[in-house]
Design a protein around this motif. Structure first.
Motif, PDB file in Angstrom:
ATOM      1  N   ARG A  51       0.829  -1.188   0.000  1.00 40.56           N
ATOM      2  CA  ARG A  51       0.000   0.000   0.000  1.00 40.56           C
ATOM      3  C   ARG A  51       0.873   1.250   0.000  1.00 40.56           C
ATOM      4  O   ARG A  51       1.830   1.325   0.754  1.00 40.56           O
ATOM      5  CB  ARG A  51      -0.867   0.061   1.269  1.00 40.56           C
ATOM      6  CG  ARG A  51      -2.006  -0.925   1.279  1.00 40.56           C
ATOM      7  CD  ARG A  51      -1.600  -2.218   1.993  1.00 40.56           C
ATOM      8  NE  ARG A  51      -2.650  -3.215   1.951  1.00 40.56           N
ATOM      9  CZ  ARG A  51      -2.785  -4.118   0.998  1.00 40.56           C
ATOM     10  NH1 ARG A  51      -1.941  -4.175   0.008  1.00 40.56           N
ATOM     11  NH2 ARG A  51      -3.754  -4.982   1.019  1.00 40.56           N
ATOM     12  N   SER A  76       0.499   0.541 -10.925  1.00 42.14           N
ATOM     13  CA  SER A  76      -0.299   0.694  -9.712  1.00 42.14           C
ATOM     14  C   SER A  76      -1.790   0.556  -9.990  1.00 42.14           C
ATOM     15  O   SER A  76      -2.247   0.699 -11.125  1.00 42.14           O
ATOM     16  CB  SER A  76      -0.025   2.047  -9.056  1.00 42.14           C
ATOM     17  OG  SER A  76      -0.487   3.101  -9.877  1.00 42.14           O
ATOM     18  N   THR A  95      -4.450   2.685  -2.633  1.00 43.03           N
ATOM     19  CA  THR A  95      -3.595   2.608  -3.810  1.00 43.03           C
ATOM     20  C   THR A  95      -2.470   1.644  -3.504  1.00 43.03           C
ATOM     21  O   THR A  95      -1.838   1.730  -2.444  1.00 43.03           O
ATOM     22  CB  THR A  95      -3.029   3.997  -4.196  1.00 43.03           C
ATOM     23  OG1 THR A  95      -4.126   4.872  -4.484  1.00 43.03           O
ATOM     24  CG2 THR A  95      -2.126   3.903  -5.420  1.00 43.03           C
ATOM     25  N   SER A 146      -5.639   1.694  -8.059  1.00 39.11           N
ATOM     26  CA  SER A 146      -6.344   2.415  -7.007  1.00 39.11           C
ATOM     27  C   SER A 146      -7.757   1.862  -6.929  1.00 39.11           C
ATOM     28  O   SER A 146      -8.383   1.565  -7.953  1.00 39.11           O
ATOM     29  CB  SER A 146      -6.382   3.921  -7.285  1.00 39.11           C
ATOM     30  OG  SER A 146      -5.087   4.469  -7.216  1.00 39.11           O
ATOM     31  N   HIS A 202      -1.057   4.303  -0.277  1.00 41.01           N
ATOM     32  CA  HIS A 202      -2.033   5.264   0.226  1.00 41.01           C
ATOM     33  C   HIS A 202      -3.245   4.498   0.724  1.00 41.01           C
ATOM     34  O   HIS A 202      -3.704   3.557   0.070  1.00 41.01           O
ATOM     35  CB  HIS A 202      -2.471   6.237  -0.872  1.00 41.01           C
ATOM     36  CG  HIS A 202      -3.575   7.154  -0.437  1.00 41.01           C
ATOM     37  ND1 HIS A 202      -3.352   8.264   0.329  1.00 41.01           N
ATOM     38  CD2 HIS A 202      -4.909   7.092  -0.631  1.00 41.01           C
ATOM     39  CE1 HIS A 202      -4.501   8.860   0.572  1.00 41.01           C
ATOM     40  NE2 HIS A 202      -5.466   8.168   0.002  1.00 41.01           N
ATOM     41  N   GLU A 227      -8.690   3.402 -10.723  1.00 41.39           N
ATOM     42  CA  GLU A 227      -7.614   3.793 -11.637  1.00 41.39           C
ATOM     43  C   GLU A 227      -6.673   2.615 -11.822  1.00 41.39           C
ATOM     44  O   GLU A 227      -6.365   1.895 -10.871  1.00 41.39           O
ATOM     45  CB  GLU A 227      -6.859   4.995 -11.067  1.00 41.39           C
ATOM     46  CG  GLU A 227      -5.828   5.586 -11.985  1.00 41.39           C
ATOM     47  CD  GLU A 227      -5.219   6.865 -11.427  1.00 41.39           C
ATOM     48  OE1 GLU A 227      -5.006   7.790 -12.222  1.00 41.39           O
ATOM     49  OE2 GLU A 227      -4.951   6.944 -10.211  1.00 41.39           O
ATOM     50  N   SER A 235     -10.460   4.355   0.341  1.00 48.84           N
ATOM     51  CA  SER A 235      -9.679   4.242  -0.884  1.00 48.84           C
ATOM     52  C   SER A 235      -8.326   3.636  -0.535  1.00 48.84           C
ATOM     53  O   SER A 235      -7.862   3.728   0.601  1.00 48.84           O
ATOM     54  CB  SER A 235      -9.497   5.607  -1.562  1.00 48.84           C
ATOM     55  OG  SER A 235      -8.772   6.486  -0.731  1.00 48.84           O
TER      56      SER A 235
END
Length: 116
Positions: free
Chosen positions: A29, A59, A82, A61, A31, A54, A80
């Motif tokens: 992770r 990556s 990422t 998200s 974020h 995304e 959320s």
């Protein structure tokens, strides 16, 4: 959110610890965020929805929705996450391009379903 992510990868035929590829991949992770709209209590039944918001070359998200199933009013929370695709060689993680065998199975959710 992590449990939903693990289930998502399993549904694709992989794991977040993707050892069946060479080299093995990980998804640390970079974020994470979570906001609760109402409290969740012990024994609450919660559905967690994961949407890919995304997809980049290295990556992913996600957006998450927490829905209390046994509540008198809808809601729960949003989150959320990422993650970055990495290889781990000799104890050093390096970002790497998501293999096509995984990337081709992942689609970004339609814009109208995502939070703006």
């Amino acid at each position: 959110m992590e449990a939903a992510e693990h289930a998502f990868f399993r549904s694709l035929g992989f794991s977040v610890a993707t050892r069946q590829l060479d080299p093995p991949l990980g998804w640390p992770r970079v974020h994470a965020q979570c906001d609760f709209e109402q409290p969740l209590h012990f024994e609450d039944e919660v559905e967690i929805q994961l949407l890919v918001s995304e997809k980049k070359s290295k990556s992913l998200s996600y957006q998450f929705r927490f829905l209390k199933l046994n509540a008198s009013r809808p809601g729960g929370g949003r989150g959320s996450l990422t993650v970055v695709c990495v290889t781990d060689k000799d104890g050093k993680m390096r970002a790497t391009t998501i293999p096509k065998s995984i990337a081709n199975k992942i689609e970004v959710a339609p814009r109208e379903l995502l939070d703006h």
